[in-house]
Structures are given as structure tokens and as C-alpha cells.
Design a protein around this motif. Sequence first.
Motif, PDB file in Angstrom:
ATOM      1  N   SER A   5       0.833  -1.211   0.000  1.00 33.18           N
ATOM      2  CA  SER A   5       0.000   0.000   0.000  1.00 33.18           C
ATOM      3  C   SER A   5       0.864   1.256   0.000  1.00 33.18           C
ATOM      4  N   ARG A   6       0.472   2.238  -0.800  1.00 35.75           N
ATOM      5  CA  ARG A   6       1.134   3.547  -0.764  1.00 35.75           C
ATOM      6  C   ARG A   6       0.579   4.342   0.410  1.00 35.75           C
ATOM      7  N   LEU A   7       1.444   5.086   1.092  1.00 39.06           N
ATOM      8  CA  LEU A   7       1.003   5.860   2.245  1.00 39.06           C
ATOM      9  C   LEU A   7      -0.141   6.802   1.890  1.00 39.06           C
ATOM     10  N   GLY A   8      -0.060   7.398   0.716  1.00 36.12           N
ATOM     11  CA  GLY A   8      -1.088   8.334   0.300  1.00 36.12           C
ATOM     12  C   GLY A   8      -2.443   7.700   0.064  1.00 36.12           C
ATOM     13  N   ASP A   9      -2.482   6.365  -0.039  1.00 39.89           N
ATOM     14  CA  ASP A   9      -3.747   5.664  -0.268  1.00 39.89           C
ATOM     15  C   ASP A   9      -4.329   5.068   1.010  1.00 39.89           C
ATOM     16  N   ILE A  10      -3.613   5.233   2.128  1.00 38.18           N
ATOM     17  CA  ILE A  10      -4.036   4.610   3.374  1.00 38.18           C
ATOM     18  C   ILE A  10      -5.040   5.474   4.138  1.00 38.18           C
TER      19      ILE A  10
END
Length: 295
Positions: A116-121
Amino acid sequence: MIKRRSVLAALVAAAAGSQLVPRVLAAADAAAVRPIPWRNWSGSQQCLPAARSAPATVAELQELIASAKGTVRAVGAGHSFTPLVPTDGTIVSLSRISGLVSHDSQTRQATLWAGSRLGDIGQPLEDAGQALVNMPDIDEQTLAGCLATATHGTGAGIGCMSTFIEGLQLVDARGDLVDCDANNNPELFQAAKVSLGALGVITQVRLQNVAPYRLRRETVWRSFEEMLELADSMAEQHRNFEFYYIPFSGMGFTDVHDITSEPLGSTEKIDSNESVHDLKLARDWLQGSPKLREL
């Protein structure tokens, strides 16, 4: 006669084609397996891996690792400066293994896929009534990548991202799936929190989170001397504090975040000084000319 010539022409064409097709296919196969260069975001780390893989499931990842003949290195977003990824073997991306797995509303813990990308969490966690304790200022990194390299956010009283890990799952060098936490394989758990990819490929992470909150940000344009003078006191007074020095200018700006109860959108500007906005514009306009940016 015409029919005979037509038949001969067809036979010649077929014969030529039978020789040409294998050559075309061979050329296509050669092009398909030709290594593709890899580089990190800054270009400081580069390599020419023999193979790249992006498994869609943990089972595929296990099979890949178990059958690999040479070095296997996991790659996140390529943000790290360190030479953790470069290899002439196989590079594995977990970009297809991402998203929220589960959450517990009582403990405010959530399990996420490591790719997971941090920006999508943020949004999935908010929907579950949770939020990360702290967030690095670069949100393009993968969860596993930022944890494996002890990526941090600012805040004198806030640990790096890895300090919020309550449990994790990884695939070891044999291709076995291993779960660990404080009670299950505790030594492996402590080492794997910041493993630099040396203990296997992390597939899932269980994080301790908090209730959603709002932050108020303020940036102020200051002289370099003033920033140094205020640094210690500002770090103590604010939840998050950092400053940016602008090379060759003698100037920079302080950047602080504090928890607030103000409604969203109550502050018109993030920057309290127009010079910061102008500086960002100049940075963007001159990004293709480092020499001009120095001026």
C-alpha cells in the motif's frame, strides 16, 4: 501457365515465411526478456535486474521466492537513498498487493497489505474510524518500504513509523509464510520492524492507530540565523516541527503542525508569508535548470 506461376509464387512465399517467422519470434522473445534498468527517485541508485516481478497474491510471491535461483530484492517506491534494491537478480514489487485487510474498532488497530502507498491509506482508515499516528511528508512510499527503512515524520515525542507496528507477516527465503508479533516469534518480530529487507519480503502489517484528528499547519519565512535560534523551542512547543533552508539564499522557513478543533477550511492559507508561495513557484519553474535555481 498463369495458375502454375501463382502456385510457385505461393510456395516460395510460404517457404520464405517459414524461415522468417521463427526469426521474428526469436527477436520478439529476445526483446521481451531484455533487462529493463531500475533507478530510485533521485537517480543515486541504479541497476539492471535480470527479471522483474509483481505478484498479485501472496501465494505467487511464495512460489517466486522458493524457486528463485539468485538474489531477490523487494522494491517499494524507490524513495530510499540507500543501496537496498540494486541487484542483477530479481526485483519484486508488491504494488498489486495493497489495501486494507481488516481493522479492529476497539483497539484501533488495522492490518494493511505491505504494498500500500502511504497516500492511499488515509481514506480507508478514516472510513474505519482510524488514522495513522504520524505521517512522513512524502506519501508516495509503500508501507513496507517506509517501515523497513525506519522512515519517520517530525515530532520530538513521536517515534518513527516502525514504532507503531503491532504485528506483521513475511515470506522468508524458503518461501514460507511467517506471522510474528510480541508473543509469536518475538525476536523475529523485533528484528523485522526495521529489517532493510534482509529477513524476507513483508506482506502484511498490523499498525496501532488513533482516532481521526485534524492538524493546523503554519509556515513562516525566516532568516537562517533565526531558524537556528528558534529550532529547539519550536520543537518543544509544537507537535510537528521542521525547517527548510534554501541554499545560497540565507533564508528558509519553519513548518509546524498542531492538533486543532478548527473546522476544515477555516484557514484560508497554509502559508502565512507570500514569499514561501513565491519560492515554491520559482522552484517549479526552474526545476529543469539547477544552475538558475542556485541564483
